[in-house]
Enzyme design. Structure first.
Site, short mmCIF file in Angstrom:
data_model
loop_
_atom_site.label_atom_id
_atom_site.label_comp_id
_atom_site.label_asym_id
_atom_site.label_seq_id
_atom_site.Cartn_x
_atom_site.Cartn_y
_atom_site.Cartn_z
N LYS A 84 -5.08 17.31 71.37
CA LYS A 84 -4.97 16.42 72.54
C LYS A 84 -4.00 17.12 73.50
O LYS A 84 -2.79 16.98 73.39
CB LYS A 84 -4.42 15.05 72.10
CG LYS A 84 -4.80 13.88 73.00
CD LYS A 84 -4.38 14.04 74.44
CE LYS A 84 -2.91 13.89 74.69
NZ LYS A 84 -2.50 14.26 76.07
N GLU A 133 -2.82 16.19 80.00
CA GLU A 133 -3.82 15.85 81.01
C GLU A 133 -3.56 16.55 82.35
O GLU A 133 -4.40 16.54 83.23
CB GLU A 133 -3.91 14.32 81.19
CG GLU A 133 -2.60 13.61 81.53
CD GLU A 133 -1.73 13.27 80.32
OE1 GLU A 133 -1.49 14.15 79.47
OE2 GLU A 133 -1.24 12.12 80.24
N SER A 189 8.43 15.94 75.41
CA SER A 189 9.78 15.45 75.72
C SER A 189 10.34 14.66 74.54
O SER A 189 9.57 14.12 73.71
CB SER A 189 9.73 14.58 76.97
OG SER A 189 8.85 13.49 76.76
N CYS A 234 10.67 25.16 77.62
CA CYS A 234 11.61 24.48 76.72
C CYS A 234 12.74 25.42 76.33
O CYS A 234 13.76 24.98 75.83
CB CYS A 234 10.89 24.00 75.48
SG CYS A 234 10.16 25.34 74.56
N GLU A 282 17.60 16.69 81.20
CA GLU A 282 16.74 17.88 81.20
C GLU A 282 16.00 17.87 82.53
O GLU A 282 15.13 17.03 82.75
CB GLU A 282 15.75 17.82 80.03
CG GLU A 282 14.86 19.05 79.99
CD GLU A 282 13.75 18.97 78.95
OE1 GLU A 282 13.29 17.87 78.62
OE2 GLU A 282 13.33 20.04 78.48
P1 NAD Z 1 5.51 14.76 77.67
O1 NAD Z 1 6.37 14.28 76.57
O2 NAD Z 1 5.42 13.96 78.91
O3 NAD Z 1 3.98 14.93 77.17
C1 NAD Z 1 3.68 15.60 75.96
C2 NAD Z 1 2.39 15.01 75.40
O4 NAD Z 1 2.59 13.63 75.11
C3 NAD Z 1 1.21 15.10 76.36
O5 NAD Z 1 0.06 15.45 75.64
C4 NAD Z 1 1.12 13.69 76.93
O6 NAD Z 1 -0.21 13.32 77.25
C5 NAD Z 1 1.64 12.83 75.80
N1 NAD Z 1 2.33 11.63 76.28
C6 NAD Z 1 3.04 11.48 77.43
N2 NAD Z 1 3.53 10.24 77.53
C7 NAD Z 1 3.14 9.57 76.42
C8 NAD Z 1 3.34 8.24 75.95
N3 NAD Z 1 4.06 7.35 76.63
N4 NAD Z 1 2.80 7.89 74.76
C9 NAD Z 1 2.08 8.78 74.04
N5 NAD Z 1 1.85 10.06 74.46
C10 NAD Z 1 2.38 10.45 75.63
O7 NAD Z 1 5.98 16.26 77.99
P2 NAD Z 1 5.50 17.20 79.19
O8 NAD Z 1 6.09 16.72 80.47
O9 NAD Z 1 4.04 17.46 79.13
O10 NAD Z 1 6.21 18.58 78.75
C11 NAD Z 1 7.53 18.89 79.05
C12 NAD Z 1 8.47 18.52 77.92
O11 NAD Z 1 8.08 19.19 76.72
C13 NAD Z 1 9.91 18.95 78.16
O12 NAD Z 1 10.77 17.94 77.71
C14 NAD Z 1 10.04 20.21 77.32
O13 NAD Z 1 11.38 20.53 76.93
C15 NAD Z 1 9.22 19.85 76.14
N6 NAD Z 1 8.80 21.02 75.40
C16 NAD Z 1 9.44 21.29 74.24
C17 NAD Z 1 9.11 22.41 73.51
C18 NAD Z 1 9.81 22.73 72.23
O14 NAD Z 1 9.40 23.67 71.57
N7 NAD Z 1 10.83 22.02 71.82
C19 NAD Z 1 8.11 23.27 73.98
C20 NAD Z 1 7.46 22.96 75.18
C21 NAD Z 1 7.81 21.82 75.88
#
Ligand code: NAD
Length: 498
Positions: free
Chosen positions: A173, A176, A226, A281, A382
């Site tokens: 998944k 989007e 996140s 990240c 962040e």
């Molecule tokens: P996000 O948390 O908004 O989304 C991640 C995934 O979760 C997506 O597939 C999204 O569709 C889904 N999602 C979003 N909101 C949701 C909800 N309320 N309920 C269920 N699923 C939901 O993150 P993002 O903005 O796509 O990516 C950036 C974040 O990812 C930053 O915080 C970054 O630090 C983190 N990140 C961490 C690593 C790591 O290795 N620790 C690597 C890459 C990115």
């Protein structure tokens, strides 16, 4: 306008109903496609296909799986430029940067190509008289990966090659915001000879995620994103009896000691802070200048930040592209305003940058803040944008304490000429991935990737040995082959060896 479909059981599947979301080109601000949004019924039919595929894939030989991985690896190599352009058009990062993430993701496939060696069990001869013991690992079943926008190829590649090589079937998944890379990779797997149903893509947002977290046919969930969502995913999926690995957000510090080569340190901190517009990240978002290093370091950081070439990601010479969405652009620029209001010195102001011919793109320039304190929002949040905050401290021990007081613990770097300081630093910081004179210390695929504290919820890093452990269950077999006519007494006491 193009609609991006799911990929289920080896074929593109249009969404049910009219539920879609627009996908934008961040460099122009234009809507360029719609992505279908999956729901409980989409996830259910995908689990059915993946469960059916598991019946045969889990019985495939290691040789067959290894051959698919080698073929997939070659296809990733051959299509690197094409996939890089797909990523750049939806994410905004430069094509070269996108190719970099594909290379780092491909390394996980290369690790998975060594599956035969990695999955070898062990054997103990004659643990008791006439008794031997051996162990081996078996796949879990249908597993799922939920991934963020910032590495639409690499982060899923941390998961699916290992899950698939160990005999599982996989449902991705993806984000989007930039969904096309997932479908492209699905096509490469098919060309590589992977049977239908082993790798599937369900697009969508919260509805699709919730369906994955609660579906009884899914054994394990890998999540990267996140921290609040990582905590939610971990809680929901474990409540529903699944294995979970959940990687969260970050705030990565680069500590610069006075004995460091400041030009070298500033060069690497600049690339680590502003590369991919800070949307990594492992991005360096805080420079901790120790003692006398501060003034000279800030002078060089300012020069380098002003030299960065900001533009569309597909234009040769661009070093930094736009942010992923208009909302991200506004959030980052507001954070710079707030930092200034709260007393930080704005050395370089990236707000309001306009790129010729791309006036509606989500660009913001590099921002450099000095005299930031731990009370300021720019430090506590962040920002996930091209903003570098400089904090000044007097000693290395203060720098270590500062890092350890931060809720995140993903990556950190130290710039120094002292081995003693480096050793003290690497032993003292509560952080999972550490660079010594290396700004973005992303481990190689044969190590595992994962932070500490709020950067990793639960206990499982991804890929490498931890990935193998996560996607398999161990079995231990104790064997006796008595020779014909052998009589042994079976005692009623708990069995012990002799
Ligand atoms: P996000 O948390 O908004 O989304 C991640 C995934 O979760 C997506 O597939 C999204 O569709 C889904 N999602 C979003 N909101 C949701 C909800 N309320 N309920 C269920 N699923 C939901 O993150 P993002 O903005 O796509 O990516 C950036 C974040 O990812 C930053 O915080 C970054 O630090 C983190 N990140 C961490 C690593 C790591 O290795 N620790 C690597 C890459 C990115």
């Amino acid at each position: 306008m193009k609609t991006i479909p799911h990929w289920i059981d080896g074929a593109a599947v249009p969404g049910t109903g009219t539920d879609t979301e627009p996908v934008f080109n961040p460099a122009t601000g234009q809507e360029q496609a719609h992505v279908v949004l999956g729901n409980a019924s989409t996830v259910d039919s995908t689990v059915t296909a993946a469960a059916k595929a598991f019946e045969t894939w889990s019985e495939s030989s290691l040789t067959q799986r290894t051959q698919v991985m080698f073929a997939f690896r070659q296809l990733l190599l051959a299509h690197e430029e094409e996939l890089g352009r797909i990523i750049s058009a939806e994410h905004g990062k430069t094509v070269d940067d996108a190719r970099g993430e594909i290379v780092r993701g491909r390394e996980v496939v290369e690790f998975a190509c060594g599956l035969g060696d990695i999955l070898k069990g062990s054997y103990s001869d004659q643990v008791s008289h006439g008794i031997d013991v051996h162990n081996f690992r078996q796949p879990l079943g249908v597993v799922a990966g939920i991934t963020p926008f910032n590495f639409p190829a690499m982060v899923p590649l941390w998961m699916h090659p290992i899950a698939i090589a160990t005999g599982n079937t996989f449902i991705l998944k993806p984000s989007e915001r930039d969904p096309s890379a997932a479908n492209f990779v699905a096509g490469l797997y098919q060309k590589a000879g992977l049977p239908d149903g082993v790798f599937n893509v369900v697009h969508g947002g919260k509805e699709a995620v919730d369906a994955i977290l609660t579906h009884p046919g899914i054994e394990a969930v890998s999540f990267v994103g996140s921290t609040p969502i990582a905590k939610y995913v971990h809680e929901q999926a474990t409540t529903n009896g699944k294995r979970v690995q959940a990687l969260g957000g970050a705030k990565n510090h680069a500590v610069v000691l006075p004995d460091a080569d400041l030009e070298f340190a500033a060069n690497h901190i600049t690339a680590g802070a502003y590369g991919s517009a800070g949307e990594r990240c492992m991005a360096l978002s805080v420079a901790v200048a120790v003692g006398d290093a501060a003034d000279s370091l800030v002078t060089i950081l300012e020069r380098k930040a002003r030299e960065i070439n900001v533009g569309p990601g597909d234009q040769p010479g661009t070093e930094m592209g736009p942010l992923v969405t208009k909302a991200a652009q506004e959030r980052v620029e507001n954070a710079v305003t707030t930092a200034h209001t709260q007393g930080a010195t704005l050395i370089v102001d990236g707000r309001g940058l306009k790129v010729d011919g791309h006036e509606n793109g989500y660009f913001t320039g590099p921002s450099l803040l000095d005299h930031v304190t731990t009370e300021m929002e720019a430090y506590q949040q962040e920002l996930f944008g091209p903003v570098l905050a400089v904090i000044r401290v007097d000693t290395l021990d203060q720098a270590i304490d500062l890092i350890n007081a931060n809720p995140y613990g993903n990556g950190t770097a130290l710039f120094t000429a002292s081995g003693e300081a480096a050793r003290r630093f690497q032993r003292g910081v509560k952080v999972g991935m550490i660079g010594i004179n290396v700004p973005v210390p992303v481990p190689m695929s044969y190590y595992s990737f994962g932070g500490w504290k709020d950067s990793l919820i639960g206990d499982s890093p991804v890929h490498g040995p931890e990935g193998i452990r996560f996607y398999t269950r161990p079995k231990v077999v104790t064997t006796r082959w008595p020779h014909t006519g052998q009589h042994t007494t079976a005692g009623f006491d708990f069995p012990t060896s002799h």
